[in-house]
Design an enzyme around this catalytic site. Structure first.
Site, mmCIF file in Angstrom:
data_model
loop_
_atom_site.group_PDB
_atom_site.id
_atom_site.type_symbol
_atom_site.label_atom_id
_atom_site.label_comp_id
_atom_site.label_asym_id
_atom_site.label_seq_id
_atom_site.Cartn_x
_atom_site.Cartn_y
_atom_site.Cartn_z
ATOM 1 N N LYS A 1 0.846 -1.197 0.000
ATOM 2 C CA LYS A 1 0.000 0.000 0.000
ATOM 3 C C LYS A 1 0.878 1.242 0.000
ATOM 4 C CE LYS A 1 -0.303 -0.282 5.031
ATOM 5 N NZ LYS A 1 -1.069 -0.836 6.154
ATOM 6 N N ARG B 1 -11.499 0.259 14.214
ATOM 7 C CA ARG B 1 -11.406 1.042 12.977
ATOM 8 C C ARG B 1 -12.297 0.362 11.951
ATOM 9 N NH1 ARG B 1 -5.448 1.762 10.296
ATOM 10 N NH2 ARG B 1 -5.777 -0.453 9.871
ATOM 11 N N TYR C 1 14.280 31.969 0.113
ATOM 12 C CA TYR C 1 13.069 32.758 0.333
ATOM 13 C C TYR C 1 13.006 33.343 1.743
ATOM 14 C CZ TYR C 1 10.855 30.957 -3.938
ATOM 15 O OH TYR C 1 10.534 30.656 -5.232
ATOM 16 N N MET D 1 10.110 24.525 -3.082
ATOM 17 C CA MET D 1 9.278 23.465 -3.662
ATOM 18 C C MET D 1 10.111 22.400 -4.377
ATOM 19 S SD MET D 1 6.228 23.780 -6.453
ATOM 20 C CE MET D 1 5.163 24.813 -5.462
#
Ligand SMILES: *Cc1c(COP(=O)(O)O)cnc(C)c1O
Length: 368
Positions: free
Chosen positions: A38, A136, A263, A313
């Protein structure tokens, strides 16, 4: 010479095999192993990675979503695949791709058995999830009673396995609770089995469960997840890292005292001259922005270098003052140094999240 001078996640297959051997050492020869792939194989990839697992004698795979199962089928992998979190509207898609649902409640069971019957299936494999304490997903006793009453009429499906999931099997503090879960699983799965004229596979142990409870609770199969990727709940030195996030230095420059890097002027240079290396990786690739400003060090040419300024980014900067570094040199964001454990500690999270945060756009390179 560096090869692969681009940002990539290197998957070390010998280390995967090494870790697999460790987990196999707790198991009887005939106990099956399911590997969780997964979340893009805990970051390790899905199609090609599943093929590698198939070649290494794994018996079952499991994913969270149908799309992950489809990717496994598209890679030509024939292993049975359990899908843990399929929505009901996905059931025909699952059947189309021969993916096997985990069914957590009576409504899900009825819906799946109806869809399977509509498609002319007989004895389609499904997996019954029991709730032994996670609260769950999963059947509890009363609902399981109701399920057994429907079984004689539900000929379109066959219960291939029955399973449950631990809450805290890695933590000795909760061992009493874990033992309660084992006992409940024993009771509920035997009850279900007594209403079938065949034997479903029973499975309970996750990675820490295999390390700590294999003697009393390995049943017919175990589910290996994070352990395969180097996380031991007993002794981390017993396992090896399997994923190495690497990125090249794009440029090295000298920045003088009083100037800033990146930045928001966040990376202030406080020494007369700093050597700053800019890397081809940023938060969009999975380098968490909370690692900015020297909170983490990455390794380059055998040295550790702290981040400086804010992680961008697609790029970030590290301070390589005093280290011999040039463009094209490869930097390790995680792997042997730092480890996923060190980054998880800095970020106040678990190693799972470090692995599953590596972005889709970062190519996975399998190295044997
Ligand atoms: C993710 C998962 C596992 C594996 O857990 P690890 O802690 O990674 O070993 C096992 N079973 C189920 C149902 C899961 O969702």
């Amino acid at each position: 010479m560096n090869t692969n001078q681009f940002t990539h996640l290197e998957i070390n297959i010998p280390n995967i095999k090494y870790n697999l051997k460790y987990f196999r050492s707790f198991l009887s020869d005939n106990t099956k192993i399911l590997v969780l792939v997964k979340a893009y194989g805990y970051g390790h990839g899905i199609g090609e990675f599943s093929r590698i697992l198939e070649d290494n004698g794994i018996d079952y795979l499991a994913v969270a979503f149908p799309s992950e199962g489809v990717a496994i089928r598209q890679a030509g992998v024939k292993l049975p695949v359990i899908v843990f979190s399929a929505g009901m509207e996905h059931y025909p898609l699952l059947i189309h791709h021969r993916l096997e649902p985990s069914l957590p409640c009576l409504e899900a069971f009825q819906r799946f058995q109806t869809e399977a019957a509509k498609l002319g299936e007989h004895g389609y494999p499904v997996h019954i999830k029991l709730d032994t304490g996670m609260h769950r997903l999963g059947f509890e006793k009363a609902e399981l009673d109701a399920l057994t009453k429907e079984l004689p009429l539900a000929q379109s499906v066959r219960i291939a396995s029955v399973f449950s999931h631990f809450v805290a099997s890695g933590d000795p503090l909760h061992d009493d609770f874990t033992k309660t879960q084992i006992a409940r699983f024993q009771t509920l799965s035997s009850f279900l089995e007594s209403h079938l004229n065949y034997k479903p596979i029973r499975h309970l142990l996750n990675s820490p469960g295999i390390e700590r409870f294999a003697k009393e609770a390995q049943f017919d199969m175990v589910r290996l997840g994070i352990g395969l990727f180097g996380m031991s709940y007993v002794d981390r030195s017993l396992l090896r890292p399997t994923a190495y996030l690497k990125t090249p230095v794009l440029q090295v420059k000298t920045v003088r005292q009083g100037d800033t890097v990146g930045y928001a002027r966040a990376g202030k240079v406080t020494v007369p001259e700093a050597r700053i290396a800019t890397l081809a990786i940023g938060y969009a690739d999975g380098v968490n922005r909370h690692l900015s400003g020297g909170k983490a060090c990455f390794s380059v040419n055998g040295h550790r270098a702290p981040t400086i300024g804010n992680i961008c980014m697609d790029m970030c900067m590290i301070d390589v003052s005093g280290i011999d570094v040039k463009p094209g040199d490869m930097v390790t964001v995680f792997g042997d140094d730092p480890t996923i454990f060190e980054l998880a500690d800095i970020l106040g999270t678990i190693p799972y999240e470090i692995l599953t945060s590596v972005a889709f756009r970062v190519p996975r390179i399998y190295v044997s």
